[in-house]
Design a protein around this motif. Structure first.
Motif, PDB file in Angstrom:
ATOM      1  N   ALA A  45       9.910  -1.258  -1.180  1.00 60.35           N
ATOM      2  CA  ALA A  45      10.092  -2.749  -0.785  1.00 60.35           C
ATOM      3  C   ALA A  45       9.804  -2.845  -0.003  1.00 60.35           C
ATOM      4  O   ALA A  45       9.664  -4.259   0.481  1.00 60.35           O
ATOM      5  CB  ALA A  45      11.273  -2.496  -1.466  1.00 60.35           C
ATOM      6  N   LEU A  46      10.481  -2.233   0.713  1.00 55.53           N
ATOM      7  CA  LEU A  46      10.464  -2.229   2.389  1.00 55.53           C
ATOM      8  C   LEU A  46       9.115  -2.712   2.778  1.00 55.53           C
ATOM      9  O   LEU A  46       8.863  -3.204   3.891  1.00 55.53           O
ATOM     10  CB  LEU A  46      10.661  -1.288   3.057  1.00 55.53           C
ATOM     11  N   GLU A  47       7.715  -1.430   2.613  1.00 55.17           N
ATOM     12  CA  GLU A  47       6.770  -1.667   2.915  1.00 55.17           C
ATOM     13  C   GLU A  47       6.133  -2.871   2.551  1.00 55.17           C
ATOM     14  O   GLU A  47       5.470  -3.296   3.373  1.00 55.17           O
ATOM     15  CB  GLU A  47       5.839  -0.657   1.870  1.00 55.17           C
ATOM     16  N   ALA A  48       6.675  -3.562   1.146  1.00 51.37           N
ATOM     17  CA  ALA A  48       6.109  -5.134   1.335  1.00 51.37           C
ATOM     18  C   ALA A  48       6.426  -6.296   2.249  1.00 51.37           C
ATOM     19  O   ALA A  48       6.118  -7.062   2.481  1.00 51.37           O
ATOM     20  CB  ALA A  48       6.872  -5.408  -0.070  1.00 51.37           C
ATOM     21  N   THR A  49       7.617  -6.088   2.093  1.00 45.09           N
ATOM     22  CA  THR A  49       9.324  -7.065   3.275  1.00 45.09           C
ATOM     23  C   THR A  49       8.180  -6.685   4.440  1.00 45.09           C
ATOM     24  O   THR A  49       7.934  -8.032   5.032  1.00 45.09           O
ATOM     25  CB  THR A  49      10.264  -6.489   3.227  1.00 45.09           C
ATOM     26  N   LEU A  50       7.711  -5.462   5.058  1.00 46.25           N
ATOM     27  CA  LEU A  50       7.566  -5.865   6.301  1.00 46.25           C
ATOM     28  C   LEU A  50       5.892  -5.621   6.614  1.00 46.25           C
ATOM     29  O   LEU A  50       6.043  -5.730   8.396  1.00 46.25           O
ATOM     30  CB  LEU A  50       8.464  -4.574   7.371  1.00 46.25           C
ATOM     31  N   GLY A  51       5.622  -4.827   5.579  1.00 41.55           N
ATOM     32  CA  GLY A  51       4.279  -5.519   6.399  1.00 41.55           C
ATOM     33  C   GLY A  51       3.092  -4.243   6.880  1.00 41.55           C
ATOM     34  O   GLY A  51       2.655  -4.083   7.342  1.00 41.55           O
ATOM     35  N   VAL A  52       3.819  -3.303   6.742  1.00 37.15           N
ATOM     36  CA  VAL A  52       4.119  -2.137   7.316  1.00 37.15           C
ATOM     37  C   VAL A  52       3.250  -0.649   6.879  1.00 37.15           C
ATOM     38  O   VAL A  52       2.969  -0.484   5.973  1.00 37.15           O
ATOM     39  CB  VAL A  52       5.089  -0.868   7.885  1.00 37.15           C
ATOM     40  N   ASN A  53       2.480   0.428   7.866  1.00 35.52           N
ATOM     41  CA  ASN A  53       1.748   1.358   7.048  1.00 35.52           C
ATOM     42  C   ASN A  53       3.042   1.795   6.426  1.00 35.52           C
ATOM     43  O   ASN A  53       3.732   2.968   7.215  1.00 35.52           O
ATOM     44  CB  ASN A  53       0.990   2.394   8.539  1.00 35.52           C
ATOM     45  N   PRO A  54       2.395   2.430   5.017  1.00 38.66           N
ATOM     46  CA  PRO A  54       3.705   3.125   4.501  1.00 38.66           C
ATOM     47  C   PRO A  54       3.514   4.944   4.897  1.00 38.66           C
ATOM     48  O   PRO A  54       4.726   5.415   5.392  1.00 38.66           O
ATOM     49  CB  PRO A  54       2.877   3.044   3.216  1.00 38.66           C
ATOM     50  N   GLU A  55       2.952   5.145   6.362  1.00 38.55           N
ATOM     51  CA  GLU A  55       3.328   6.298   6.626  1.00 38.55           C
ATOM     52  C   GLU A  55       4.317   6.663   7.481  1.00 38.55           C
ATOM     53  O   GLU A  55       4.611   7.174   8.117  1.00 38.55           O
ATOM     54  CB  GLU A  55       1.669   7.572   7.024  1.00 38.55           C
TER      55      GLU A  55
END
Length: 256
Positions: A126-136
């Motif tokens: 959910a955070l990855e989708a909200t912030l658009g950051v690299n999952p790593e």
């Protein structure tokens, strides 16, 4: 004989005894234990993590394809984004990274609970989708407070007490600039649901709906409806599961 003084004394004793028992019962409830555990983590972080380096948000509710997800703590830093799940539990804890459920043994009683690493994985997505950051750059952290003891080997990101502080501080490779951290903090503040009683109630309703086998479900990957299907062959023949209605284009499945 006048019993009025005796009755008055007994009534006075009950006047403080009954509220005390109600308070003890409330503090033993899962709701209270959860909030106490989160409060302890906030205090630990306040004392041990520099506020200018680790920007923090607590009780973050984000929209997901199947409703909402609620994150206990998020720490944004130049060294990565740390997503912290708190468990206020006592007794012996048994579990591994691969198991769907972990076990709590409290005296002669045994309880099952969801693998917190799997629970936190949804928070990370959910955070990855909200912030658009690299999952790593997203790091899952679990902390157990309440005096529990691990009886099986657990990964390094599953900690006890203030152990999560040491784990977070072990990351020293800069990934984001201060401006980028500020931008992510602003994006998360704008993207989260308002921290209110109404938000909490809606989240609870979403949880109930997701655990209701008769409720409609939406595929978290493509948004199509999930349907109850039955395994037709093999060792699991006859078992039912949720399958995406867009199959074979989308092969998402969930346990029933």
């Amino acid at each position: 004989m006048d019993f009025t003084p005796i009755i008055a004394q007994a009534w006075g004793t009950l006047g403080w005894f009954i509220p005390l028992m109600l308070l003890i019962g409330l503090l033993k409830s899962p709701w209270a234990k959860g909030h106490i555990g989160e409060l302890l983590v906030r205090l630990f972080a306040h004392w041990q993590l520099d506020k200018l380096t680790y920007r923090r948000l607590h009780n973050v509710t984000l929209d997901t394809p199947d409703g909402t997800t609620q994150i206990d703590h998020v720490f944004l830093s130049p060294y990565g984004i740390f997503v912290l799940e708190t468990k206020n539990m006592s007794g012996w804890i048994f579990g591994s990274e691969q198991q769907a459920q972990w076990t709590q043994k409290l005296y002669k009683r045994t309880f099952k609970f969801q693998n917190p690493l799997r629970q936190n994985y949804k928070h990370l997505k959910a955070l990855e989708a909200t912030l658009g950051v690299n999952p790593e750059h997203l790091h899952s952290v679990i902390t157990f407070v309440g005096g529990s003891t691990f009886k099986t080997e657990v990964p390094a990101n599953v900690t006890q007490g203030i152990g999560f502080i040491r784990y977070i501080k072990s990351f020293q490779q800069p990934l984001f600039s201060e401006a980028e951290v500020d931008a992510m903090l602003q994006a998360l503040q704008n993207g989260r649901r308002a921290p209110s009683l109404a938000t909490h109630r809606e989240h609870v309703q979403n949880l109930k709906r997701r655990t209701d086998p008769t409720a409609e479900r939406q595929c978290p990957k493509c948004g199509s409806a999930l349907l109850i299907r039955t395994v037709k062959s093999g060792a699991k023949a006859g078992q039912q599961f949720w399958g995406c209605s867009a199959f074979p284009k989308c092969r998402t499945i969930q346990s029933l």
